[in-house]
Design an enzyme around this catalytic site. Sequence first.
Site, PDB file in Angstrom:
ATOM      1  CB  CYS A 153      -0.902   0.025   1.228  1.00 49.84           C
ATOM      2  SG  CYS A 153      -2.075  -1.318   1.258  1.00 49.84           S
ATOM      3  CB  VAL A 157      -0.293   5.644  -0.360  1.00 48.99           C
ATOM      4  CG1 VAL A 157      -0.552   7.043   0.172  1.00 48.99           C
ATOM      5  CG2 VAL A 157      -1.406   4.718   0.087  1.00 48.99           C
TER       6      VAL A 157
END
Length: 523
Positions: A153, A157
Amino acid sequence: MSQTIDKIKPGYPLFKQPEYQDLMARKRALSEEAHSDEKIQEVFEWTTTEEYKELNFARTALTVDPAKACQPLGSVLCSLGFENTLPYVHGSQGCVAYFRSYFNRHFKEPIACVSDSMTEDAAVFGGNKNMDSGLANAYALYKPEIVAVSTTCMAEVIGDDLNAFIGNAKKDGHLPESVPTPFANTPSFVGSHITGWDAMFEGFCNNFTKDQMEDKVVGSNKKINLVTGFETYLGNYRVMHRIMQEMDIPYSLLSDPSEVLDTPADGQYRMYAGGTTAEQMKDAPNAIDTLMLQPWSLVKTKKIVKGLWKQPASVIKIPMGLDGTDEFLMKLSELTGKAIPDSLTKERGRLVDMMTDSHTWLHGKKFGIYGDPDYLLGMVSFLLELGCEPTTILCHNGTKKWAKAMQKLLDSSPYGSDCEVFVGKDLWHFRSLMFTNKPDFMIGNSYGKFIERDTLAKGEEFAVPLIRIGFPIFDRHHLHRQTTWGYEGAMQILTTLVNEVLAQLDKETGTLGKTDFAFDLVR
Ligand code: SF4
């Protein structure tokens, strides 16, 4: 303390000793600020009610106990299925420790997978430097022939550009240009492990076939390609090899981790073992067709097979149960002109015989079940074939379209008439349902044991025993080596189900002279 070097007790008997019991009671009284037993019981009882279920299902912004895992977990499994390939995760160290330990605990094997350990500075300035040194170190230390890169992630991001980073790393000499580096963006705030598997497989297709289609001719190698999707029963890879060999069909099983996840203990550590070769991947577009064995999970793969490879991508179901396996074998026969051999016809007959033998015990038994989309369609189809009645089906990573397909399957059988299907819901929802619509058994991964314990805590008559079929299975050994696909898989599932039913019957009728009216030797 009663623990001595001569007599070491494991945790369970040790913690029953008075000194540990006292210690735990004191800790609870002095430091835990725990509620009274009465209050805990009152709240527990409330969480088993219809009223609580309504509140639980009104949740919109919180997942309590997911029945799915991260995208990169899937990408790592896909990468492990290729020969001499090192799964490399661009992102946080902790995420990769979780993937490795997840697979460790399920397969009881070491898992080779590296991370480039992005930390706070990389979150601010980007992870390019991590990628440069990570690729250089991983290549120097582990000598892979292929490095398969996915992301966590954090990298997603901040928007790290994988293609550019890998290109730069090669240009600057951190990794030889000659090392194939398939990659996939695998953000876990969307999708799940099945999406991650699909994305990484697309990465392999892009790397080995995308700019190399000029000399490819569909059907020229007379092969059938099989793509499993996220699959953790090693027997399923082996049964696919057996079926293709018995049918005398040339084939490629694209991504096959059954060797590296099941290496022998003979004194030699194999970081890489078996797996699909780069040559097989390059040759894949020349096949007659590519069959996706978990079609609901292989959306990107299907686009490649149809769009890039120009193959039919024939539609099949997951080859589970009688009907699913029949359809798979008939499709193979139709595509290749090969007859279904006697060995498989006999195997089918044995399965039908087993189904008939066990029918009286399984007929009408009610099951709650959770898992991945394709597995659930295959499993529910087989349950209906056995005369079992699914009552609750929960698929955290299923879509509304999938739910309609499941409903259609349920509508095709009288045994499916009393069943509810839930998508996008978690195991805390499932827990509520096990109280408000109690089945005879639940079928799922190891996490179901906490629900089993909770139902038992309400009272024996509310208990819903767990039958462990799925992923992950951490608390039982060697189930991952079993088979759930093909007639062989159906036989193993049937054996598990009927013996759980019989064991439960023994349990319920075991009290001497009181309930032992059905405690029989012959069944
Ligand atoms: S959800 Fe994201 S941050 Fe969490 S373990 Fe998975 S990849 Fe890492």
